[in-house]
Motif scaffolding. Structure first.
Motif, PDB file in Angstrom:
ATOM      1  N   MET A 199       0.806  -1.224   0.000  1.00 33.14           N
ATOM      2  CA  MET A 199       0.000   0.000   0.000  1.00 33.14           C
ATOM      3  C   MET A 199       0.832   1.263   0.000  1.00 33.14           C
ATOM      4  SD  MET A 199      -3.548  -0.395   1.849  1.00 33.14           S
ATOM      5  CE  MET A 199      -4.685  -1.681   1.437  1.00 33.14           C
ATOM      6  N   ILE A 200       1.997   1.239   0.662  1.00 35.78           N
ATOM      7  CA  ILE A 200       2.780   2.482   0.703  1.00 35.78           C
ATOM      8  C   ILE A 200       3.976   2.455  -0.239  1.00 35.78           C
ATOM      9  CG2 ILE A 200       2.079   3.097   3.036  1.00 35.78           C
ATOM     10  CD1 ILE A 200       4.679   2.146   4.082  1.00 35.78           C
ATOM     11  N   PHE A 208      14.114   3.112   0.072  1.00 36.47           N
ATOM     12  CA  PHE A 208      14.266   3.424   1.493  1.00 36.47           C
ATOM     13  C   PHE A 208      13.824   2.278   2.401  1.00 36.47           C
ATOM     14  CE2 PHE A 208      14.557   7.727  -0.153  1.00 36.47           C
ATOM     15  CZ  PHE A 208      15.635   8.191   0.573  1.00 36.47           C
ATOM     16  N   PHE A 209      13.017   1.352   1.863  1.00 39.19           N
ATOM     17  CA  PHE A 209      12.668   0.149   2.623  1.00 39.19           C
ATOM     18  C   PHE A 209      13.947  -0.522   3.130  1.00 39.19           C
ATOM     19  CE2 PHE A 209      12.220  -4.425   2.820  1.00 39.19           C
ATOM     20  CZ  PHE A 209      11.052  -4.602   3.524  1.00 39.19           C
ATOM     21  N   GLY A 212      15.886   1.024   6.253  1.00 42.47           N
ATOM     22  CA  GLY A 212      15.409   0.553   7.551  1.00 42.47           C
ATOM     23  C   GLY A 212      15.845  -0.868   7.826  1.00 42.47           C
ATOM     24  N   ALA A 234      13.700  12.316   5.980  1.00 48.05           N
ATOM     25  CA  ALA A 234      12.422  12.815   5.480  1.00 48.05           C
ATOM     26  C   ALA A 234      12.365  14.338   5.538  1.00 48.05           C
ATOM     27  CB  ALA A 234      11.278  12.204   6.280  1.00 48.05           C
TER      28      ALA A 234
ATOM     29  N   GLN B  98      -2.393   6.816   0.796  1.00 53.63           N
ATOM     30  CA  GLN B  98      -1.036   6.328   0.955  1.00 53.63           C
ATOM     31  C   GLN B  98      -0.295   7.081   2.056  1.00 53.63           C
ATOM     32  OE1 GLN B  98       1.333   6.658  -2.585  1.00 53.63           O
ATOM     33  NE2 GLN B  98       3.060   5.605  -1.636  1.00 53.63           N
ATOM     34  N   GLU B 101      -1.457   5.801   5.434  1.00 49.42           N
ATOM     35  CA  GLU B 101      -0.766   4.539   5.704  1.00 49.42           C
ATOM     36  C   GLU B 101       0.674   4.770   6.142  1.00 49.42           C
ATOM     37  OE1 GLU B 101      -1.632   1.589   5.892  1.00 49.42           O
ATOM     38  OE2 GLU B 101      -3.550   1.479   4.857  1.00 49.42           O
ATOM     39  N   SER B 102       1.377   5.644   5.387  1.00 51.44           N
ATOM     40  CA  SER B 102       2.795   5.859   5.660  1.00 51.44           C
ATOM     41  C   SER B 102       2.993   6.429   7.056  1.00 51.44           C
ATOM     42  CB  SER B 102       3.394   6.836   4.651  1.00 51.44           C
ATOM     43  OG  SER B 102       3.190   6.367   3.361  1.00 51.44           O
ATOM     44  N   ALA B 105       2.429   3.818   9.676  1.00 49.01           N
ATOM     45  CA  ALA B 105       3.539   2.867   9.699  1.00 49.01           C
ATOM     46  C   ALA B 105       4.790   3.493  10.301  1.00 49.01           C
ATOM     47  CB  ALA B 105       3.841   2.371   8.293  1.00 49.01           C
ATOM     48  N   LYS B 187       5.584  12.689  -0.013  1.00 45.27           N
ATOM     49  CA  LYS B 187       6.787  11.958  -0.379  1.00 45.27           C
ATOM     50  C   LYS B 187       7.637  11.683   0.864  1.00 45.27           C
ATOM     51  CE  LYS B 187      10.709  12.492  -3.420  1.00 45.27           C
ATOM     52  NZ  LYS B 187      11.434  13.543  -4.148  1.00 45.27           N
ATOM     53  N   SER B 188       7.818  12.703   1.696  1.00 44.92           N
ATOM     54  CA  SER B 188       8.617  12.517   2.913  1.00 44.92           C
ATOM     55  C   SER B 188       7.989  11.477   3.830  1.00 44.92           C
ATOM     56  CB  SER B 188       8.754  13.831   3.671  1.00 44.92           C
ATOM     57  OG  SER B 188       9.228  14.828   2.829  1.00 44.92           O
ATOM     58  N   SER B 190       6.135   8.953   2.916  1.00 43.40           N
ATOM     59  CA  SER B 190       6.365   7.617   2.353  1.00 43.40           C
ATOM     60  C   SER B 190       7.780   7.143   2.656  1.00 43.40           C
ATOM     61  CB  SER B 190       6.176   7.605   0.839  1.00 43.40           C
ATOM     62  OG  SER B 190       5.016   8.254   0.495  1.00 43.40           O
ATOM     63  N   VAL B 191       8.743   8.073   2.557  1.00 48.02           N
ATOM     64  CA  VAL B 191      10.135   7.693   2.842  1.00 48.02           C
ATOM     65  C   VAL B 191      10.256   7.170   4.267  1.00 48.02           C
ATOM     66  CG1 VAL B 191      12.448   8.620   3.204  1.00 48.02           C
ATOM     67  CG2 VAL B 191      11.181   9.212   1.151  1.00 48.02           C
ATOM     68  N   LEU B 192       9.739   7.963   5.217  1.00 48.39           N
ATOM     69  CA  LEU B 192       9.832   7.556   6.622  1.00 48.39           C
ATOM     70  C   LEU B 192       9.046   6.266   6.856  1.00 48.39           C
ATOM     71  CD1 LEU B 192      10.881   8.210   9.395  1.00 48.39           C
ATOM     72  CD2 LEU B 192       8.954   9.734   9.755  1.00 48.39           C
ATOM     73  N   GLY B 193       7.859   6.176   6.264  1.00 45.94           N
ATOM     74  CA  GLY B 193       7.040   4.967   6.429  1.00 45.94           C
ATOM     75  C   GLY B 193       7.762   3.736   5.927  1.00 45.94           C
ATOM     76  N   LEU B 194       8.370   3.845   4.741  1.00 43.06           N
ATOM     77  CA  LEU B 194       9.067   2.685   4.177  1.00 43.06           C
ATOM     78  C   LEU B 194      10.282   2.300   5.003  1.00 43.06           C
ATOM     79  CD1 LEU B 194       8.720   3.312   0.378  1.00 43.06           C
ATOM     80  CD2 LEU B 194       8.156   1.203   1.554  1.00 43.06           C
ATOM     81  N   ILE B 195      11.006   3.292   5.506  1.00 39.40           N
ATOM     82  CA  ILE B 195      12.160   2.983   6.363  1.00 39.40           C
ATOM     83  C   ILE B 195      11.690   2.185   7.580  1.00 39.40           C
ATOM     84  CG2 ILE B 195      13.904   3.972   7.913  1.00 39.40           C
ATOM     85  CD1 ILE B 195      14.267   6.234   5.935  1.00 39.40           C
ATOM     86  N   MET B 196      10.579   2.638   8.180  1.00 36.78           N
ATOM     87  CA  MET B 196      10.111   1.960   9.381  1.00 36.78           C
ATOM     88  C   MET B 196       9.535   0.577   9.071  1.00 36.78           C
ATOM     89  SD  MET B 196      11.180   4.037  11.476  1.00 36.78           S
ATOM     90  CE  MET B 196      10.861   2.983  12.862  1.00 36.78           C
ATOM     91  N   VAL B 197       8.865   0.432   7.927  1.00 32.41           N
ATOM     92  CA  VAL B 197       8.359  -0.897   7.563  1.00 32.41           C
ATOM     93  C   VAL B 197       9.533  -1.848   7.314  1.00 32.41           C
ATOM     94  CG1 VAL B 197       7.089  -2.224   5.828  1.00 32.41           C
ATOM     95  CG2 VAL B 197       6.154  -0.100   6.683  1.00 32.41           C
TER      96      VAL B 197
END
Lengths: 266, 272
Positions: A199-200, A208-209, A212, A234, B98, B101-102, B105, B187-188, B190-197
């Motif tokens: 979803m994201i 960036f996935f 982490g 970010a 999105q 969600e981000s 997350a 965008k920012s 999503s970046v942080l969300g993806l890093i944490m996921v």
């Protein structure tokens, strides 16, 4: 024995179930709360209170009996109080009985983890029906029969008829069933994360996935430091975007001015 | 940020969300963890925002049925924030699904760590310390003090934080929206969300391969070799296999039972 078992299972079930609905998390299931309540149900409130203090100290790691801290605070507390009140046993004896029951209960609970996990698609379907009242009611109804219920039944049989029966049942299962179910629990979380990720996920920031991921696997960092690093990335991205857009607006403005000048000139 | 005065409707939604947010572990499972509580908590907000728009409502319910896991008190704050974001999504269109969600997350991991150390490792120990002293003398007041200090205080914090999350969420989004930088924020986020996921996947998803290849005299632990290439490679492979299967339209039920079958078969032939 059957009466002890029934009372212990009853207190365990009610308190464990109630903890899901009031006062946040793991408050009512702590020994200092559940032991006095067990005492109250079993007819000796005072002993329940005093044992609550002793059990809470044991489970907080303040003091240990024989150097070992039993696994599950809630189960052990209920069983220890039940034995002490009804047979005059000491806390140590009660805990000695509680420990193997707690261990057997958690391995039995592990067997059922995939079962609760397999309900996830059902919940998703129910949520998308967009009927919040139904969603809440079905959740409450199902919660009557999940973890606390199964645990209370196992606790009842273990106290009433001895933990040997349960252990031999667990031992009679082939090893591969146990390891297989254990392995499945670790991998099922990937389904939840996969739905979230899909979803994201978006092309230009997808990489960036792995930032982490690597920070955990190689640097061994916890989520708080990673969140700070992530926030720094970010925020700087946001700021550079802001500068770009500021520049764009100022450029457009000057261009408009230049055009005006040119018109005047010609 | 300017102080915002909440309307009567907003207040009643927040109050209902606060009460519902106590069901943190209702039907907790290893696929989506606290998702059911989050759906239940968001229901009053979704109903009040989207009203009769059934399609958008379905989308919102699905969004808040996603994997969620944090500390019980932090959940309230994130739910308050999610309410603010959903409202902006409907009213101004400034926020998209999105981004919501981000941000969820991105927040769940670090707040879990922070609130756990604050409540479970600190406040609980203090409350139990006081309670134990009284209970040892047979005074039930010890239990009551424990419940007040550890349980009731968490409820109070939940109430405060759900409101804070909503009020500050709204004013923050308004502020960004006025500057016209919403796409940058998306965008920012999503970046942080993806890093944490990515971080949470690394911490929680585990493929417990336990396979030793024996060729003649030498034996090789397969998992060690894989982890030498890239630590936890199997977890990443599993995750992205699942992501691509989801994109192809496979149902979560199929994936869950598939994993169960693979795990048990794997254990049977001895690779787990």
């Amino acid at each position: 024995m059957v009466t002890i078992a029934l009372k212990a299972a009853f207190v365990y079930y009610v308190v464990y179930w109630l903890d899901t609905f009031i006062l946040s998390w793991q408050c009512l299931t702590r020994p200092i709360v559940i032991a006095p309540l067990a005492g109250l149900v079993m007819g000796d409130f005072h002993t329940g209170i005093v044992m609550g203090a002793a059990l809470e100290s044991i489970f907080m790691g303040i003091s240990a009996i024989g150097g070992a801290i039993p696994a599950d605070a809630t189960t052990s507390s209920v069983i220890a109080v039940a034995y002490t009140i009804l047979t005059g046993a000491s806390i140590e004896e009660g805990l000695a009985i509680a420990m193997p029951i707690g261990t057997a209960m958690s391995s039995f609970g592990g067997l059922l983890t995939p079962l609760w996990a397999s309900l996830a698609p059902f919940w998703e379907k129910l949520a998308v029906e967009a009927n919040p009242k139904k969603f809440l009611i079905v959740n409450i109804l199902v919660s009557f029969f999940t973890m606390p219920f199964v645990n209370a039944i196992v606790l009842f049989f273990a106290v009433a008829y001895g933990v040997e029966g349960l252990n031999s049942l667990l031992a009679s299962l082939p090893v591969w069933v146990m390891t297989g179910l254990g392995a499945a629990s670790g991998m099922m979380l990937a389904v939840g994360f996969a739905i979230l990720t899909s979803m994201i996920w978006s092309g230009d920031v997808a990489i960036f996935f792995f930032v982490g991921y690597v920070l955990v696997k190689y640097a061994g960092l916890g989520t708080v430091p990673i969140a700070i690093i992530g926030a720094a990335i970010a925020i700087s991205l946001f700021m550079s975007d802001k500068k770009l857009s500021d520049l764009k607006t100022s450029l457009t403005n000057t261009q408009v001015n230049v055009n005006d000048d040119e018109e005047d000139f010609f | 940020m300017a102080k915002k005065i909440l309307s009567q409707e907003e207040n009643s939604v927040l109050k209902s969300m606060f009460l519902r947010s106590h069901t943190v572990f209702i039907n907790f499972n290893m696929v989506k963890m606290e998702a059911n509580c989050f759906t239940i908590t968001m229901a009053p907000a979704i109903e009040s925002i989207y009203g009769d728009d059934i399609e958008e409502k379905k989308e919102a319910y699905l969004r808040h049925q996603n994997f969620f896991n944090t500390h019980a008190v932090a959940l309230s704050f994130i739910a308050g924030l999610a309410y603010a974001m959903e409202k902006e999504k409907k009213e101004t269109g400034a926020v998209d699904g999105q981004t919501i969600e981000s941000i969820k997350a991105a927040l769940m991991g670090p707040t879990a760590g922070m609130f756990d150390s604050l409540f479970f490792n600190c406040l609980r120990v203090i409350a139990a310390g006081i309670g134990i002293g009284l209970c040892a003398d047979g005074n039930f007041l010890g239990t009551i003090i424990f419940i007040l200090l550890y349980g009731v205080s968490q409820s109070v914090f939940k109430y405060i934080l759900i409101n804070l999350g909503y009020v500050y969420g709204t004013s923050f989004i308004d502020m960004v929206f006025e500057t016209g930088l919403m796409t940058s924020l998306t965008k920012s986020a999503s970046v942080l969300g993806l890093i944490m996921v990515g971080a949470m996947t690394a911490q929680m998803v585990n493929v417990p391969l336990n396979w030793t290849l024996t060729v003649g005299q030498t034996s090789v632990v397969v998992n060690d070799i894989i982890n030498q290439i890239f630590p936890g490679l199997l977890g990443v492979v599993l995750l992205f296999t699942l992501v691509s299967l989801i994109k192809k339209g496979k149902r979560p039920t199929q994936l869950i039972f598939g994993i169960l079958a693979i795990a048990i078969l794997g254990a049977l032939i001895g690779i787990f």
